[in-house]
Design a protein around this motif. Structure first.
Motif, PDB file in Angstrom:
ATOM      1  N   ASP A   1       0.836  -1.202   0.000  1.00  0.00           N
ATOM      2  CA  ASP A   1       0.000   0.000   0.000  1.00  0.00           C
ATOM      3  C   ASP A   1       0.867   1.247   0.000  1.00  0.00           C
ATOM      4  O   ASP A   1       0.545   2.245  -0.639  1.00  0.00           O
ATOM      5  CB  ASP A   1      -0.915   0.020   1.229  1.00  0.00           C
ATOM      6  CG  ASP A   1      -1.891  -1.131   1.239  1.00  0.00           C
ATOM      7  OD1 ASP A   1      -2.440  -1.445   0.170  1.00  0.00           O
ATOM      8  OD2 ASP A   1      -2.085  -1.726   2.311  1.00  0.00           O
ATOM      9  N   ARG A   2       1.952   1.204   0.761  1.00  0.00           N
ATOM     10  CA  ARG A   2       2.894   2.312   0.853  1.00  0.00           C
ATOM     11  C   ARG A   2       4.239   1.764   1.283  1.00  0.00           C
ATOM     12  O   ARG A   2       4.326   0.683   1.887  1.00  0.00           O
ATOM     13  CB  ARG A   2       2.420   3.391   1.826  1.00  0.00           C
ATOM     14  CG  ARG A   2       2.544   3.075   3.313  1.00  0.00           C
ATOM     15  CD  ARG A   2       1.528   2.102   3.777  1.00  0.00           C
ATOM     16  NE  ARG A   2       1.245   2.165   5.195  1.00  0.00           N
ATOM     17  CZ  ARG A   2       0.674   1.160   5.867  1.00  0.00           C
ATOM     18  NH1 ARG A   2       0.383   0.024   5.258  1.00  0.00           N
ATOM     19  NH2 ARG A   2       0.393   1.291   7.138  1.00  0.00           N
TER      20      ARG A   2
ATOM     21  N   CYS B   1       6.651   0.128  -7.668  1.00  0.00           N
ATOM     22  CA  CYS B   1       5.913   1.386  -7.859  1.00  0.00           C
ATOM     23  C   CYS B   1       5.554   1.618  -9.321  1.00  0.00           C
ATOM     24  O   CYS B   1       5.456   2.762  -9.781  1.00  0.00           O
ATOM     25  CB  CYS B   1       6.748   2.567  -7.343  1.00  0.00           C
ATOM     26  SG  CYS B   1       7.203   2.482  -5.605  1.00  0.00           S
TER      27      CYS B   1
ATOM     28  N   GLU C   1       3.242   5.846  -7.620  1.00  0.00           N
ATOM     29  CA  GLU C   1       4.306   6.068  -6.646  1.00  0.00           C
ATOM     30  C   GLU C   1       3.824   5.724  -5.235  1.00  0.00           C
ATOM     31  O   GLU C   1       2.839   6.272  -4.749  1.00  0.00           O
ATOM     32  CB  GLU C   1       4.757   7.529  -6.688  1.00  0.00           C
ATOM     33  CG  GLU C   1       5.956   7.826  -5.804  1.00  0.00           C
ATOM     34  CD  GLU C   1       7.154   6.962  -6.149  1.00  0.00           C
ATOM     35  OE1 GLU C   1       7.625   6.246  -5.249  1.00  0.00           O
ATOM     36  OE2 GLU C   1       7.596   6.991  -7.317  1.00  0.00           O
ATOM     37  N   LYS C   2       4.515   4.785  -4.607  1.00  0.00           N
ATOM     38  CA  LYS C   2       4.134   4.359  -3.269  1.00  0.00           C
ATOM     39  C   LYS C   2       5.152   4.774  -2.215  1.00  0.00           C
ATOM     40  O   LYS C   2       4.920   4.595  -1.018  1.00  0.00           O
ATOM     41  CB  LYS C   2       3.961   2.836  -3.243  1.00  0.00           C
ATOM     42  CG  LYS C   2       2.880   2.336  -4.186  1.00  0.00           C
ATOM     43  CD  LYS C   2       2.816   0.828  -4.218  1.00  0.00           C
ATOM     44  CE  LYS C   2       1.757   0.345  -5.206  1.00  0.00           C
ATOM     45  NZ  LYS C   2       1.692  -1.127  -5.284  1.00  0.00           N
TER      46      LYS C   2
END
Length: 449
Positions: free
Chosen positions: A170-171, A193, A197-198
């Protein structure tokens, strides 16, 4: 890129496998010789969906290797991940001894600049501590000219879907303070990514706190729902109706609002205690999170209390337990609700007949062979000669059962459902007594034995 990973536990092994699977050349080191021998044969020490296949493929293609030699790891790569354990001390604080030991090893073996990436879950300020230690060791060894940088890169993996979480995050939180390190980590994580963009860059302390804050928030949602479930039961409401009602609000949603028998595992309880300890030590006690922890401690005693409520004296009783792992799709029993139940039953003089699709070997490792523990080959074997059935883990193949069969097997015709898998009315229609978490009581309607 060349990457080394110190630690082949849940975090280190999954991270190493994911990085190798996108094309990086990864060397993973661990002090456990037997574990490394098994890993070099493609045999993981943990049960995690998809992990065996990824290990085998990347070992075969030469992108992933395992070693017991720290010197190999330090020589192999500029990027050195630290993913060793941070077990809780008696006071609840995180034990950083393994992290600091690895830091000293790296400094002693360094012959060129290195970037240390802390993947372990550590208290706020650990990156600063690691950097100071590494520089101090380099100074002591006459290598002060070597550049060392430290990054906080916490993991956000869920056991049972850890590899998928790592491959499709998710990030990606990265704590660092210089452009070179940002560029190196950006290159490392670029394959993850591709769609968007994560990467989220911030300072080290914010990155460290983000990990604890995320787990504390999720733990709070669980304890909140467990409190409401207990209130619902007392007031004659049904927590399942309440859950659907509040979950339909998009500001709340349905994630982590399922009531149950308490949270366990390697992260939530440990990380919550560590955060509480850090806050207390800094003079900023977290009263809300202290309550979250206390609610969970009480909730893990609830299944035993419900058995006592319905059966009375438990001496000599036999209880069937479905589910030993703290959650589905893992064999991890650390702080699992099943352990609190089983140990309370033994203390009361009862015996246990248990089944879990993955955690049977782990249960035997924890408790050994004892006359009051029977590990059964199937879920249905557990109810043979049992007085009651307790659901501790929401494995998928526990969801559909033959209640008529259970009614004919369970001597006391009682199901204690710690995960609210069943409709109380359907269970009662077969003459079974049903005790869920926050569910309205429905009296059995079928003829008793």
């Amino acid at each position: 890129m060349d990457v080394s990973v110190f630690g082949s536990g849940y975090v280190g092994l999954v991270q190493a496998a994911a990085l190798a699977d996108v094309g990086h050349r990864v060397l993973c080191v661990d002090v456990d010789t037997h574990k490394i021998e098994q890993l070099n044969q493609g045999v993981p020490p943990i049960s995690e969906p998809g992990l065996s296949e990824v290990l085998e493929d990347n070992l075969h293609n030469g992108r992933l290797a395992f070693s017991t030699q720290a010197s190999d790891a330090v020589a192999h790569a500029e990027l050195l991940f630290i993913a060793v354990g941070t077990p809780p001390d008696e006071d609840g604080s995180a034990d950083l001894s393994h992290v600091l030991t690895v830091t000293r090893q790296i400094a002693a073996l360094m012959e060129a600049p290195r970037i240390l990436v802390i993947k372990s879950t550590v208290p706020v300020g650990t990156a600063d501590q690691v950097l100071a230690l590494a520089r101090s060791e380099l100074q002591r060894l006459g290598k002060a000219h070597l550049d060392v940088r430290v990054v906080s890169n916490p993991e956000f993996l869920k056991e049972g879907s850890a590899l998928a979480d790592c491959m499709r995050p998710d990030r990606i939180i990265v704590g660092c303070s210089d452009e070179h390190t940002r560029n190196v980590l950006g290159q490392l994580y670029a394959p993850f990514c591709r769609n968007h963009e994560k990467l989220m860059f911030m300072d080290n302390r914010s990155a460290e706190l983000t990990k604890y804050a995320a787990n504390a928030m999720l733990a709070t949602r669980i304890s909140f729902m467990n409190e409401l479930a207990n209130l619902s039961e007392h007031l004659g409401a049904d927590i399942e109706a309440v859950r659907k009602g509040i979950g339909s609000d998009p500001r709340i949603g349905y994630h982590f609002i399922y009531p149950g028998c308490g949270f366990g595992g390697s992260c939530f309880p440990k990380d919550l205690r560590a955060l509480l300890h850090s806050a207390q030590h800094s003079g900023m006690p977290l009263r809300l999170l202290q309550s979250v922890s206390e609610v969970n401690d009480r909730q893990r005693q609830l299944l035993f209390a419900k058995l006592q409520q319905h059966l009375g004296e438990l001496q000599g009783k036999s209880v069937a337990v479905w589910g030993l792992a703290f959650k589905p799709n893992t064999d991890d029993m650390r702080e699992a609700p099943s352990r609190y139940l089983i140990e309370a039953l033994w203390a009361a003089g009862a015996s246990v007949r248990a089944y879990d699709p993955q955690a049977m070997d782990e249960c035997r490792r924890l408790y050994g062979y004892r006359p009051d523990l029977h590990l059964c080959a199937t879920r249905d074997d557990t109810v043979q000669d049992a007085d009651a059935l307790v659901i501790c883990t929401e494995w998928k193949h526990f969801r559909v059962v033959d209640f008529a069969l259970l009614a004919g097997k369970l001597r006391e015709r009682l199901i204690v459902d710690g995960r609210n898998l069943y409709d109380p009315a359907l269970v009662a229609a077969q003459g079974l007594r049903y005790a869920g978490i926050g569910r309205r009581q429905v009296q059995p309607t079928a003829q008793s034995k």
